[in-house]
Design an enzyme around this catalytic site. Structure first.
Site, mmCIF file in Angstrom:
data_model
loop_
_atom_site.group_PDB
_atom_site.id
_atom_site.type_symbol
_atom_site.label_atom_id
_atom_site.label_comp_id
_atom_site.label_asym_id
_atom_site.label_seq_id
_atom_site.Cartn_x
_atom_site.Cartn_y
_atom_site.Cartn_z
ATOM 1 N N ARG A 46 0.829 -1.210 0.000
ATOM 2 C CA ARG A 46 0.000 0.000 0.000
ATOM 3 C C ARG A 46 0.860 1.256 0.000
ATOM 4 O O ARG A 46 1.954 1.287 0.570
ATOM 5 C CB ARG A 46 -0.919 0.001 1.231
ATOM 6 C CG ARG A 46 -1.982 1.071 1.200
ATOM 7 C CD ARG A 46 -2.984 0.895 2.337
ATOM 8 N NE ARG A 46 -2.472 1.395 3.611
ATOM 9 C CZ ARG A 46 -3.248 1.798 4.621
ATOM 10 N NH1 ARG A 46 -4.561 1.732 4.518
ATOM 11 N NH2 ARG A 46 -2.714 2.233 5.739
ATOM 12 N N CYS A 69 0.098 5.450 0.763
ATOM 13 C CA CYS A 69 -0.864 6.468 1.205
ATOM 14 C C CYS A 69 -0.227 7.843 1.059
ATOM 15 O O CYS A 69 0.907 8.055 1.491
ATOM 16 C CB CYS A 69 -1.270 6.259 2.665
ATOM 17 S SG CYS A 69 -2.113 4.711 2.987
#
Length: 421
Positions: free
Chosen positions: A107, A109
């Site tokens: 991931r 962000c």
């Protein structure tokens, strides 16, 4: 199998549709999902509620797309989360955790300056594994390898590295000391070095050389700091004697974020070639596939990146600025002309390696002013003849050279790279 694999572009009524992108574009063993806004597919409007509800809707839309092609959320290998306010990440994480059962994908962000719909607080895109491949490949039960190491900072909601078939995606690395869990002391140079050190530690933990990186994305909070980041970056690339001999550096994008987690000054993620593949591919093929890096004089050259880096059945294109080749300055005109120039450079690169724009599977666009979204879309469709690729558009705080737009791409590579045929 040279050139014979077919790109599969699909939409479902269970997620929001766009005239300017395809929801899901599969090629070989990966599938690219367009960025999903928190839009109710029935009304076409942003859902009612705060950022947690919006994050749930983004993920619900991704899930609907994934399930429409007979996959599950645990097939996701990478999620990119774009929030308008970095403080909203805790609320996003509350929603996020409910969508994954077996493991968390890699991931990244980042806080952005704007999103395509002004009321949106969050947007997410995804990359999923595609074990069945695309025609005429035969379906195969490839295994996804998700791994962590104690030598790099761990995230409760992400995995360090997720390999599938011949690619490996890493979670974005912040400048965190893995021993203390805190940001390293110093300025942006020290932070960039720590990000790259963490990436190197992850790769070494799975016995993958640093020069197997095919694409790097650098997120900075201040564009003025990029020279310091580059000073450090060039001490990590090229890493090996072989790479130094050919002056290999991966494709690259530089994105100016509105903010980063932990108030960091820089964050870096990478895509890595994975020559040994994942089971049941033969282990003895390890590093047998060749990285093919290429530049053309028909697009801007840069010592810090290679324009196009192919490996196996994918090819990563470095972020293109709207540079006029004759003057080496920005092309004359506004955002429309700049978008056209960026896409023209991408087309030149794509054609220089014997491909066409309809081989593009994913486009990533950064706009300095989201008010230029319509100008981008005016020229964008004219570069494609068939189904449009998956797409992500974000607003950023700044762009190199003061440009209005910057665009990078991922293209299908049906011929593969040697020794594949």
């Amino acid at each position: 199998m040279s050139g014979g694999i077919i790109k599969v572009s699909r939409n479902t009524d269970n997620a929001p549709k766009s005239e300017l992108s395809t929801q899901s574009v599969a090629f070989s063993h990966y599938n690219n999902i367009s960025a999903q806004l928190p839009v109710d597919p029935k009304t076409g409007e942003i859902i009612v509620g705060g950022v947690k509800e919006q994050a749930t809707q983004c993920l619900t839309n991704i899930k609907a797309i994934v399930e429409s092609i007979d996959h599950v959320m645990d097939d996701v290998v990478k999620i990119n989360v774009f929030v308008k306010n970095i403080a909203d990440l805790d609320a996003v994480n509350e929603a996020y955790a409910a969508f994954f059962q077996e493991y968390f994908p890699t991931r990244t962000c980042v806080a952005v300056s704007a999103l395509p719909m002004s009321d949106a607080l969050v947007q997410m895109d995804a990359l999923i594994s595609n074990g069945e491949g695309t025609y005429p490949q035969d379906p195969c039960e490839l295994i996804k390898l998700a791994r962590n190491t104690e030598r790099a900072p761990k995230g409760e909601l992400s995995t360090h590295t997720v390999a599938f078939s011949h690619y490996n995606n890493l979670s974005a690395q912040l400048p965190i000391d893995p021993q203390t869990g805190a940001l390293v002391t110093g300025g942006v140079k020290e932070q960039a070095a720590q990000c790259l050190t963490n990436i190197k530690a992850v790769l070494e933990s799975i016995d993958v050389p640093f020069d197997d990186i095919v694409k790097t994305t650098i997120y900075v909070k201040d564009l003025a700091s990029i020279d310091e980041v580059n000073e450090v970056y060039t001490t990590f690339f090229p890493d090996s004697a072989i790479a130094r001999t050919v002056a290999y550096v991966p494709a690259r994008s530089t994105v100016v974020a509105a903010d980063l987690p932990m108030d960091a000054l820089v964050q870096i993620d990478v895509v890595v070639s994975h020559g040994d593949g994942t089971p049941p591919q033969e282990v003895e093929d390890r590093h047998g596939i060749v990285i093919r890096a290429n530049n053309t004089d028909s697009a801007p050259l840069n010592a810090l990146y290679t324009q196009t880096v192919a490996f196996s059945h994918y090819n990563h294109i470095a972020a293109q600025l709207p540079i006029d080749l004759a003057s080496q300055g920005l092309v004359a005109g506004g955002a429309k002309e700049q978008a056209e120039q960026c896409l023209t450079h991408i087309r030149s690169i794509v054609e220089s390696i014997g491909h066409v724009m309809d081989d593009v599977v994913k486009i990533n666009v950064q706009l300095r002013d989201m008010a230029d979204f319509d100008a981008l879309n005016e020229v964008y469709p004219s570069f494609f003849e068939k189904e449009l690729p998956a797409r992500t558009v974000i607003g950023v705080a700044d762009i190199p050279m003061g440009a209005a737009v910057q665009i990078d791409a991922v293209i299908s590579n049906g011929e593969g790279t040697p020794p594949q045929v």
